[in-house]
Design a protein around this motif. Structure first.
Motif, PDB file in Angstrom:
ATOM      1  N   ILE A 164     -24.399  -7.725 -15.942  1.00 19.31           N
ATOM      2  CA  ILE A 164     -25.019  -7.079 -14.784  1.00 19.31           C
ATOM      3  C   ILE A 164     -25.560  -8.109 -13.793  1.00 19.31           C
ATOM      4  CG2 ILE A 164     -27.315  -6.835 -15.797  1.00 19.31           C
ATOM      5  CD1 ILE A 164     -27.363  -4.014 -14.475  1.00 19.31           C
ATOM      6  N   SER A 165     -25.943  -9.283 -14.278  1.00 19.70           N
ATOM      7  CA  SER A 165     -26.456 -10.327 -13.383  1.00 19.70           C
ATOM      8  C   SER A 165     -25.358 -10.874 -12.466  1.00 19.70           C
ATOM      9  CB  SER A 165     -27.073 -11.466 -14.192  1.00 19.70           C
ATOM     10  OG  SER A 165     -26.083 -12.112 -14.967  1.00 19.70           O
ATOM     11  N   GLU A 166     -24.106 -10.610 -12.783  1.00 21.00           N
ATOM     12  CA  GLU A 166     -22.980 -11.066 -11.977  1.00 21.00           C
ATOM     13  C   GLU A 166     -22.510 -10.003 -10.976  1.00 21.00           C
ATOM     14  OE1 GLU A 166     -19.871 -13.012 -14.341  1.00 21.00           O
ATOM     15  OE2 GLU A 166     -21.327 -13.023 -15.976  1.00 21.00           O
ATOM     16  N   ARG A 167     -23.224  -8.907 -10.928  1.00 17.21           N
ATOM     17  CA  ARG A 167     -22.887  -7.837  -9.992  1.00 17.21           C
ATOM     18  C   ARG A 167     -23.079  -8.347  -8.559  1.00 17.21           C
ATOM     19  NH1 ARG A 167     -26.208  -2.596 -11.034  1.00 17.21           N
ATOM     20  NH2 ARG A 167     -27.888  -4.013 -10.559  1.00 17.21           N
ATOM     21  N   PRO A 168     -22.242  -7.912  -7.616  1.00 15.18           N
ATOM     22  CA  PRO A 168     -22.386  -8.367  -6.232  1.00 15.18           C
ATOM     23  C   PRO A 168     -23.759  -8.029  -5.651  1.00 15.18           C
ATOM     24  CG  PRO A 168     -20.323  -7.190  -6.534  1.00 15.18           C
ATOM     25  CD  PRO A 168     -21.108  -7.021  -7.800  1.00 15.18           C
ATOM     26  N   ARG A 169     -24.247  -8.896  -4.778  1.00 12.32           N
ATOM     27  CA  ARG A 169     -25.568  -8.714  -4.155  1.00 12.32           C
ATOM     28  C   ARG A 169     -25.681  -7.350  -3.459  1.00 12.32           C
ATOM     29  NH1 ARG A 169     -29.719 -12.275  -2.581  1.00 12.32           N
ATOM     30  NH2 ARG A 169     -28.477 -13.922  -3.534  1.00 12.32           N
ATOM     31  N   GLU A 170     -24.594  -6.897  -2.857  1.00 15.89           N
ATOM     32  CA  GLU A 170     -24.617  -5.612  -2.152  1.00 15.89           C
ATOM     33  C   GLU A 170     -25.001  -4.458  -3.076  1.00 15.89           C
ATOM     34  OE1 GLU A 170     -21.860  -7.558  -2.232  1.00 15.89           O
ATOM     35  OE2 GLU A 170     -21.683  -8.308  -0.198  1.00 15.89           O
ATOM     36  N   ALA A 171     -24.668  -4.571  -4.348  1.00 16.94           N
ATOM     37  CA  ALA A 171     -24.995  -3.515  -5.303  1.00 16.94           C
ATOM     38  C   ALA A 171     -26.485  -3.502  -5.608  1.00 16.94           C
ATOM     39  CB  ALA A 171     -24.212  -3.708  -6.595  1.00 16.94           C
ATOM     40  N   PHE A 196     -20.826   1.107  -5.005  1.00 16.90           N
ATOM     41  CA  PHE A 196     -21.253   0.448  -6.241  1.00 16.90           C
ATOM     42  C   PHE A 196     -21.914   1.513  -7.107  1.00 16.90           C
ATOM     43  CE2 PHE A 196     -21.043  -2.871  -3.076  1.00 16.90           C
ATOM     44  CZ  PHE A 196     -20.314  -3.842  -3.733  1.00 16.90           C
ATOM     45  N   TRP A 197     -21.323   1.753  -8.263  1.00 17.31           N
ATOM     46  CA  TRP A 197     -21.667   2.890  -9.101  1.00 17.31           C
ATOM     47  C   TRP A 197     -22.412   2.478 -10.360  1.00 17.31           C
ATOM     48  CZ3 TRP A 197     -20.144   7.835  -7.566  1.00 17.31           C
ATOM     49  CH2 TRP A 197     -19.339   7.880  -6.434  1.00 17.31           C
ATOM     50  N   ALA A 198     -23.287   3.381 -10.831  1.00 18.58           N
ATOM     51  CA  ALA A 198     -23.941   3.237 -12.136  1.00 18.58           C
ATOM     52  C   ALA A 198     -23.387   4.350 -13.016  1.00 18.58           C
ATOM     53  CB  ALA A 198     -25.451   3.368 -11.998  1.00 18.58           C
ATOM     54  N   GLY A 199     -22.893   3.981 -14.192  1.00 15.02           N
ATOM     55  CA  GLY A 199     -22.279   4.963 -15.074  1.00 15.02           C
ATOM     56  C   GLY A 199     -23.027   5.113 -16.382  1.00 15.02           C
ATOM     57  N   ARG A 219     -15.007   2.494  -3.688  1.00 16.80           N
ATOM     58  CA  ARG A 219     -14.622   2.102  -5.047  1.00 16.80           C
ATOM     59  C   ARG A 219     -14.791   0.598  -5.269  1.00 16.80           C
ATOM     60  NH1 ARG A 219      -8.693   3.664  -5.416  1.00 16.80           N
ATOM     61  NH2 ARG A 219      -8.726   4.312  -3.267  1.00 16.80           N
ATOM     62  N   ASN A 220     -16.004   0.093  -5.185  1.00 14.42           N
ATOM     63  CA  ASN A 220     -16.232  -1.345  -5.353  1.00 14.42           C
ATOM     64  C   ASN A 220     -16.403  -1.758  -6.808  1.00 14.42           C
ATOM     65  OD1 ASN A 220     -16.064  -2.166  -2.616  1.00 14.42           O
ATOM     66  ND2 ASN A 220     -18.048  -1.221  -2.271  1.00 14.42           N
ATOM     67  N   SER A 221     -17.339  -1.140  -7.513  1.00 12.92           N
ATOM     68  CA  SER A 221     -17.567  -1.504  -8.911  1.00 12.92           C
ATOM     69  C   SER A 221     -18.350  -0.407  -9.627  1.00 12.92           C
ATOM     70  CB  SER A 221     -18.316  -2.831  -9.033  1.00 12.92           C
ATOM     71  OG  SER A 221     -19.665  -2.668  -8.648  1.00 12.92           O
ATOM     72  N   VAL A 222     -18.289  -0.465 -10.958  1.00 18.62           N
ATOM     73  CA  VAL A 222     -19.078   0.436 -11.807  1.00 18.62           C
ATOM     74  C   VAL A 222     -19.852  -0.436 -12.779  1.00 18.62           C
ATOM     75  CG1 VAL A 222     -19.046   2.267 -13.535  1.00 18.62           C
ATOM     76  CG2 VAL A 222     -17.382   2.310 -11.665  1.00 18.62           C
ATOM     77  N   THR A 223     -21.162  -0.231 -12.843  1.00 21.33           N
ATOM     78  CA  THR A 223     -22.002  -0.887 -13.831  1.00 21.33           C
ATOM     79  C   THR A 223     -22.330   0.157 -14.878  1.00 21.33           C
ATOM     80  OG1 THR A 223     -22.950  -2.335 -12.141  1.00 21.33           O
ATOM     81  CG2 THR A 223     -24.146  -2.139 -14.223  1.00 21.33           C
TER      82      THR A 223
END
Length: 91
Positions: free
Chosen positions: A11-18, A26-29, A82-86
């Protein structure tokens, strides 16, 4: 027992925008398990827009099946959304 999943990004590598929730996509699942472990539902919440998607997971809930069904649902969204899902890793 501690283990690391293959191809998993911390999670620490998630893009700053998230982190600042300024940009949609940028999604939380998470996974909701029904009574008696007999049903399951994947949830995804956009961190900016707070848009929620629910994905029914019939039968088993192994990681590959959940990822496949969630990816199929995400394909219905515009590409900019659709950028990313954490994924929540807690219990």
């Amino acid at each position: 027992m501690v283990y690391e999943k293959v191809d998993m990004v911390n999670i620490s590598e998630r893009p700053r925008e998230a982190d600042d929730r300024a940009v949609p996509g940028f999604w939380a699942g998470d996974l909701i398990i029904g009574q008696g472990n007999k049903s399951q539902l994947a949830t995804s919440v956009d961190r900016s827009a707070r848009f929620v998607m629910l994905v029914r997971i019939p039968y088993d809930r192994n990681a590959e099946r959940v990822a496949y069904l969630l990816a199929k649902k995400m394909e219905t969204l515009p590409e900019f959304f659709r950028n990313s899902v954490t994924w929540d890793q807690g219990k």
